[in-house]
Design an enzyme around this catalytic site. Structure first.
Site, PDB file in Angstrom:
ATOM      1  N   GLU A  27      64.147  75.185  77.631  1.00 58.39           N
ATOM      2  CA  GLU A  27      63.912  76.622  78.250  1.00 58.39           C
ATOM      3  C   GLU A  27      65.483  76.423  78.312  1.00 58.39           C
ATOM      4  O   GLU A  27      65.930  76.102  79.021  1.00 58.39           O
ATOM      5  CB  GLU A  27      63.882  76.351  79.973  1.00 58.39           C
ATOM      6  CG  GLU A  27      62.804  76.979  79.488  1.00 58.39           C
ATOM      7  CD  GLU A  27      61.714  77.020  81.641  1.00 58.39           C
ATOM      8  OE1 GLU A  27      61.429  78.294  81.496  1.00 58.39           O
ATOM      9  OE2 GLU A  27      62.396  76.470  82.187  1.00 58.39           O
ATOM     10  N   HIS A  77      63.502  71.142  86.103  1.00 59.52           N
ATOM     11  CA  HIS A  77      63.766  72.869  86.114  1.00 59.52           C
ATOM     12  C   HIS A  77      65.324  72.879  86.235  1.00 59.52           C
ATOM     13  O   HIS A  77      65.999  72.580  87.056  1.00 59.52           O
ATOM     14  CB  HIS A  77      62.816  73.714  86.959  1.00 59.52           C
ATOM     15  CG  HIS A  77      63.318  74.947  86.342  1.00 59.52           C
ATOM     16  ND1 HIS A  77      64.474  75.455  86.516  1.00 59.52           N
ATOM     17  CD2 HIS A  77      62.633  76.341  85.901  1.00 59.52           C
ATOM     18  CE1 HIS A  77      64.031  76.869  86.575  1.00 59.52           C
ATOM     19  NE2 HIS A  77      63.298  77.513  85.983  1.00 59.52           N
ATOM     20  N   SER A 106      62.393  84.318  79.833  1.00 62.39           N
ATOM     21  CA  SER A 106      62.095  85.498  79.804  1.00 62.39           C
ATOM     22  C   SER A 106      60.982  86.395  78.666  1.00 62.39           C
ATOM     23  O   SER A 106      61.132  86.633  77.827  1.00 62.39           O
ATOM     24  CB  SER A 106      63.904  86.328  79.157  1.00 62.39           C
ATOM     25  OG  SER A 106      64.731  86.414  80.499  1.00 62.39           O
ATOM     26  N   ASN A 126      55.565  79.824  86.740  1.00 58.15           N
ATOM     27  CA  ASN A 126      56.977  79.430  87.832  1.00 58.15           C
ATOM     28  C   ASN A 126      57.019  80.389  89.205  1.00 58.15           C
ATOM     29  O   ASN A 126      58.091  81.444  88.865  1.00 58.15           O
ATOM     30  CB  ASN A 126      58.524  79.055  87.003  1.00 58.15           C
ATOM     31  CG  ASN A 126      58.894  78.264  88.315  1.00 58.15           C
ATOM     32  OD1 ASN A 126      58.374  78.334  89.352  1.00 58.15           O
ATOM     33  ND2 ASN A 126      59.991  78.172  87.669  1.00 58.15           N
ATOM     34  N   TRP A 127      56.574  80.385  90.489  1.00 58.86           N
ATOM     35  CA  TRP A 127      56.920  81.747  90.965  1.00 58.86           C
ATOM     36  C   TRP A 127      58.062  81.408  91.591  1.00 58.86           C
ATOM     37  O   TRP A 127      58.427  81.753  92.876  1.00 58.86           O
ATOM     38  CB  TRP A 127      55.810  81.981  92.406  1.00 58.86           C
ATOM     39  CG  TRP A 127      54.615  81.888  91.624  1.00 58.86           C
ATOM     40  CD1 TRP A 127      53.878  82.387  90.469  1.00 58.86           C
ATOM     41  CD2 TRP A 127      53.334  82.001  92.153  1.00 58.86           C
ATOM     42  NE1 TRP A 127      53.021  82.792  90.062  1.00 58.86           N
ATOM     43  CE2 TRP A 127      52.325  82.964  91.232  1.00 58.86           C
ATOM     44  CE3 TRP A 127      52.401  81.575  93.806  1.00 58.86           C
ATOM     45  CZ2 TRP A 127      50.648  83.024  91.960  1.00 58.86           C
ATOM     46  CZ3 TRP A 127      51.397  81.856  94.326  1.00 58.86           C
ATOM     47  CH2 TRP A 127      50.464  82.536  93.124  1.00 58.86           C
ATOM     48  N   LYS A 128      59.244  80.345  91.672  1.00 59.70           N
ATOM     49  CA  LYS A 128      60.178  79.970  92.291  1.00 59.70           C
ATOM     50  C   LYS A 128      60.159  80.008  93.545  1.00 59.70           C
ATOM     51  O   LYS A 128      58.692  79.570  94.233  1.00 59.70           O
ATOM     52  CB  LYS A 128      61.685  80.163  91.220  1.00 59.70           C
ATOM     53  CG  LYS A 128      61.108  80.065  89.886  1.00 59.70           C
ATOM     54  CD  LYS A 128      62.222  81.178  89.513  1.00 59.70           C
ATOM     55  CE  LYS A 128      62.293  80.802  88.271  1.00 59.70           C
ATOM     56  NZ  LYS A 128      63.129  81.034  86.645  1.00 59.70           N
ATOM     57  N   GLU A 165      67.314  74.870  87.235  1.00 63.84           N
ATOM     58  CA  GLU A 165      67.383  75.480  88.766  1.00 63.84           C
ATOM     59  C   GLU A 165      68.386  74.466  89.440  1.00 63.84           C
ATOM     60  O   GLU A 165      68.708  73.870  90.660  1.00 63.84           O
ATOM     61  CB  GLU A 165      66.465  76.721  89.590  1.00 63.84           C
ATOM     62  CG  GLU A 165      67.104  77.813  88.376  1.00 63.84           C
ATOM     63  CD  GLU A 165      66.053  78.342  88.655  1.00 63.84           C
ATOM     64  OE1 GLU A 165      64.929  78.214  88.629  1.00 63.84           O
ATOM     65  OE2 GLU A 165      65.939  79.631  87.867  1.00 63.84           O
ATOM     66  N   GLY A 224      66.214  83.909  83.225  1.00 64.50           N
ATOM     67  CA  GLY A 224      66.285  85.235  84.407  1.00 64.50           C
ATOM     68  C   GLY A 224      66.886  86.143  84.107  1.00 64.50           C
ATOM     69  O   GLY A 224      67.135  87.942  84.446  1.00 64.50           O
ATOM     70  N   GLY A 279      58.767  82.627  84.329  1.00 64.10           N
ATOM     71  CA  GLY A 279      59.456  83.505  85.485  1.00 64.10           C
ATOM     72  C   GLY A 279      59.015  84.550  86.388  1.00 64.10           C
ATOM     73  O   GLY A 279      57.072  84.815  87.245  1.00 64.10           O
ATOM     74  N   GLY A 280      59.894  85.451  86.141  1.00 69.22           N
ATOM     75  CA  GLY A 280      59.661  86.579  86.726  1.00 69.22           C
ATOM     76  C   GLY A 280      58.819  87.174  86.383  1.00 69.22           C
ATOM     77  O   GLY A 280      57.302  88.095  86.947  1.00 69.22           O
TER      78      GLY A 280
HETATM   79  P1  PGA Z   1      61.910  83.759  83.693  1.00 68.15           P
HETATM   80  O1  PGA Z   1      62.183  81.957  84.074  1.00 68.15           O
HETATM   81  O2  PGA Z   1      60.954  83.418  82.732  1.00 68.15           O
HETATM   82  O3  PGA Z   1      62.413  84.832  84.932  1.00 68.15           O
HETATM   83  O4  PGA Z   1      63.296  83.863  83.365  1.00 68.15           O
HETATM   84  C1  PGA Z   1      61.196  81.359  83.446  1.00 68.15           C
HETATM   85  C2  PGA Z   1      61.892  79.468  84.270  1.00 68.15           C
HETATM   86  O5  PGA Z   1      62.466  79.959  84.371  1.00 68.15           O
HETATM   87  O6  PGA Z   1      60.841  78.223  84.394  1.00 68.15           O
END
Ligand code: PGA
Length: 257
Positions: free
Chosen positions: A172, A100, A218, A9-11, A102, A178, A239-240
């Site tokens: 999640e 998600h 994470s 997930n590149w956001k 967010e 994050g 994500g990250g």
């Molecule tokens: P993260 O994000 O790996 O940076 O914690 C995961 C996500 O939001 O899908």
């Protein structure tokens, strides 16, 4: 056997040049072992919507799949700023992240809206990755399981029983996203087991065995092995750590058992 799903997930990161370079870097690392990987896993990257055409081109000839981070549930209409399922399909998108945290917390998406998106994705033969997870407060208050199972039940409402195995669930925990504070493999496994248990109760053994439940929050190249080696953790939503080719490529090659 359930195929492991490793999803990036590149956001809201990257520009076209950086996105192409990232795909090229991942391909350099994993294309040579693509045939082996394809036996037991799917790899997907979800760029920001506007980068989907560029990434689709960069992925040509690769076994990596293309995902979207969000979509509207209608096929077309007066919905300024939204992206419709057929638009994603036109670029070969096969997976859509839905609900998600967010989207839930920053953009106030409700379970009802998320459920419509799950149904729309299935209708368009895309795999919805339905995200569920409790906040820090809910976690501290011992309500994690209640919250997760309610989001699951509402997210799957009116999904035909036979389509449930085509949904991927992503657990999640919001407090792990994050933050660098990942859930322990035992914590995650216990929630994943409960999710599978709820699916078993409602939809039966065959469907519960088939549905994939992936973990996000994470995940990195150091903790991924211990997470995905748990019996009910069928992959990762990253994500990250998906924004660096070498770390994502290592996550893709995680040891699953
Ligand atoms: P993260 O994000 O790996 O940076 O914690 C995961 C996500 O939001 O899908």
């Amino acid at each position: 056997m359930r195929k492991t799903l490793i999803a990036a997930n590149w956001k809201m990161h990257l520009l076209p040049v950086g996105a192409r370079a990232l795909v090229a870097g991942i391909r350099e690392a994993i294309d040579p072992v693509a045939a082996t990987l394809a036996k037991d896993r799917e790899v997907m990257v979800a760029p920001p919507a506007i980068l989907i055409p560029a990434v689709a081109q960069a992925l040509a000839g690769s076994s990596m799949l293309l995902g979207a981070q969000n979509m509207h549930y209608e096929d077309k209409g007066a919905f300024t700023g939204e992206v419709a399922p057929p638009m994603l399909q036109a670029y070969g998108v096969t997976h859509v992240i839905v609900g998600h945290s967010e989207r839930r917390h920053i953009f106030h998406e409700t379970d009802e809206l998320i459920n419509k998106k799950v149904i729309a994705a299935l209708q368009h033969r895309m795999t919805p990755i339905l995200c569920v997870g409790e906040t820090q407060d809910e976690h501290d208050g011992g309500r994690a399981l209640d919250v997760v199972l309610r989001q699951l039940q509402r997210g799957l409402e009116n999904v035909g029983d036979e389509h449930v195995p085509s949904v991927a669930i992503a657990y999640e925990p919001v407090w792990a996203i994050g933050t660098g504070r990942t859930a322990t493999p035992e914590q995650a496994e216990s929630i994943h087991g409960a999710i599978r248990g709820a699916i078993l109760e409602r939809y039966g053994r065959g469907r519960a065995d088939a549905v994939r439940i992936i973990y996000g929050g994470s995940v990195n190249d150091e903790n991924v092995d211990s997470l995905v080696s748990k019996p009910d953790i069928d992959g990762a939503l990253v994500g990250g750590a998906s924004l660096k080719a070498d770390s994502f490529a290592r996550i893709v090659r995680a040891r699953t058992c």
